[in-house]
Design an enzyme around this catalytic site. Structure first.
Site, PDB file in Angstrom:
ATOM      1  CB  THR A 179      72.668  12.599  41.423  1.00  0.00           C
ATOM      2  OG1 THR A 179      71.433  11.895  41.422  1.00  0.00           O
ATOM      3  CG2 THR A 179      73.347  12.423  42.776  1.00  0.00           C
ATOM      4  CE  LYS A 273      68.697  11.151  45.320  1.00  0.00           C
ATOM      5  NZ  LYS A 273      70.057  10.594  45.365  1.00  0.00           N
ATOM      6  CG  HIS A 297      74.014   9.931  47.654  1.00  0.00           C
ATOM      7  ND1 HIS A 297      74.071  10.538  46.426  1.00  0.00           N
ATOM      8  CD2 HIS A 297      74.179   8.608  47.407  1.00  0.00           C
ATOM      9  CE1 HIS A 297      74.263   9.615  45.479  1.00  0.00           C
ATOM     10  NE2 HIS A 297      74.326   8.438  46.055  1.00  0.00           N
TER      11      HIS A 297
END
Ligand SMILES: Cc1cc2nc3c(=O)[nH]c(=O)nc-3n(C[C@H](O)[C@H](O)[C@H](O)COP(=O)(O)O)c2cc1C
Ligand SMILES: CCCCC(=O)C(=O)O
Length: 414
Positions: A179, A273, A297
């Site tokens: 992430t 991500k 997110h």
């Protein structure tokens, strides 16, 4: 009335269901499951799950983006044999859907990450365990072996990050998801207003709130404390505030060099991500990642962003199949998945929807949500006149059209 007439009346009555089954049996859509979860959660938990950053414009835009597209169905095609199966990063999946990572999952229901992983395994879709999970990497892999992905945050303590990576690999997680939209934590206004902490701290307000949700309290009190299962020990103390902890641990110096190092360390499929720019997606593909997740997110980090769905067509076009493109943020219905796939996504991730399922009914609730989304996607495909995921993606350009909407029409003031 004779005996057999009485019996047939009794049979007509609804069977006796346990409370979870009763709740879920009344839910038709993910929105219904959300309402059921809201009834069970104290305000602090509700705020943590539902909240976005700052003014929550990104959060609202994520949903609105889906209504910016209109579907143009083919008719008079045989759609009697619809097939949702696909391949995700080289492994078969029963639908173009994966469960994204969510932190502190045991707070939504004491059954926690294991229940989510079990529901995903039963449904045949991947589950991504968060670094901020409340069940350890090893426990989930041992108790629920299957198609597991692990999500990594880059920590200030790089050695801890490398250890997490090695533990995930040793435990059999197939895919690593890095992430990258969290160099710092977004300002979660609802959490601040609720005085939300992990574990929840006792104050007159939180005690009153919890007392109004005795089921949630009893389940929490009967299980172990909610802590970070992967990053405790001598390096990370159980924190008090979500943002304070993240601020002390998340690394705001992360760069493409770190991605290159992680690519070296992780032999399996690697996913990045949290991208929203086409040139970042191209650069990630150049760095050897296998997939990108377009994501803001779930509206929890930078406010006022472009909706990931709106970034999708350009990224798909630029990557030309060099990496798979997944998208998340705002997926709530089967038609949302159909739109994302028609715009070129390989699959979607969901976050809040499965947490609603977990909150409303533990593992059964998560299964119900996955089932609803798959049923809705199947129906959407049949009504669109396509039979396979591959066909939906191939015919996509003809199936979906962006519709004009004044830029400001959608955003309620306040
Ligand atoms: C309660 C909650 C916790 C989350 N925790 C994480 C996390 O630990 N790591 C991560 O990469 N993303 C996290 N996310 C973001 C999700 O993975 C996902 O990007 C987002 O929820 C997608 O939007 P949706 O909720 O509208 O489906 C979290 C989201 C929520 C709602
Ligand atoms: C501090 C953030 C950790 C979990 C997370 O990613 C989220 O709440 O969105």
């Amino acid at each position: 009335m004779n005996f057999s007439e009485v019996r047939s009346l009794v049979r007509l009555r609804r069977p006796v269901l346990d409370p979870v089954e009763r709740t879920l049996s009344r839910c038709v859509t993910v929105d219904d499951v959300r309402t059921a979860a809201h009834r069970r959660w104290p305000a602090g938990v509700r705020g943590y799950v539902e909240g976005g950053a700052d003014g929550e414009v990104s959060l609202r835009r994520n949903r609105q983006a889906f209504s910016d597209y209109a579907l143009r169905p083919f008719t008079l095609r045989d759609v009697s044999r619809t097939d949702l199966t696909t391949t995700l990063l080289g492994s078969p999946a029963s639908a173009p859907l994966a469960l994204g990572p969510t932190g502190y999952t045991r707070m939504m229901h004491s059954a926690g990450e294991r229940a989510v992983a079990r529901a995903a395994r039963t449904a045949g879709v991947p589950y991504t365990l968060s670094t901020m999970a409340t069940t350890s990497i090893e426990d989930v892999a041992r108790d629920v072996p299957g198609e597991l992905w692990f999500q990594l945050y880059v920590w200030r303590d790089r050695q801890l990050m490398r250890e997490l990576l090695a533990r995930a690999q040793d435990s059999g997680y197939r895919v690593l998801m890095l992430t990258v939209d969290t160099p710092v934590t977004g300002l979660r206004v609802r959490d601040a207003h609720h005085g939300f902490t992990i574990p929840p701290q006792l104050s007159p307000r939180t005690v009153f709130d919890m007392a109004r949700h005795p089921g949630w309290c009893l389940r929490m009190l009967s299980g172990p404390m909610i802590t970070f299962a992967n990053i405790n020990g001598d390096r990370g103390q159980t924190p008090s505030g979500v943002m304070q902890f993240a601020a002390s641990q998340f690394d705001d110096t992360v760069t493409w060099e770190d991605l290159a190092e992680i690519r070296q360390l992780w032999p399996g499929p690697l996913v990045v991500k949290g991208l929203l720019r086409t040139e970042d997606a191209v650069r990630a593909a150049d760095a050897g990642v296998d997939a990108v997740v377009l994501s803001n997110h779930g509206g929890r980090q930078l406010d006022q962003t472009v909706a990931p769905l709106h970034a999708l067509p350009e990224v798909v076009d630029a990557l030309q199949g060099r990496a798979e493109v997944l998208v998340d943020s705002g997926v709530r219905r089967g038609t949302d998945i159909a739109i994302a796939l028609a715009l070129g996504a390989s699959a979607v991730l969901i976050g809040r929807p499965y947490l609603y399922g977990l909150g409303a009914g533990g593992e059964q609730g998560v299964s119900a949500v996955i089932g609803m989304l798959c049923d809705e996607l199947r129906r959407a495909m049949q009504l669109l006149g396509v039979s396979t995921v591959e066909e939906l993606r191939r015919e996509g350009p003809g199936l979906v059209r962006r519709v004009a909407r004044p830029e400001t029409a959608d955003l309620p003031v306040g």
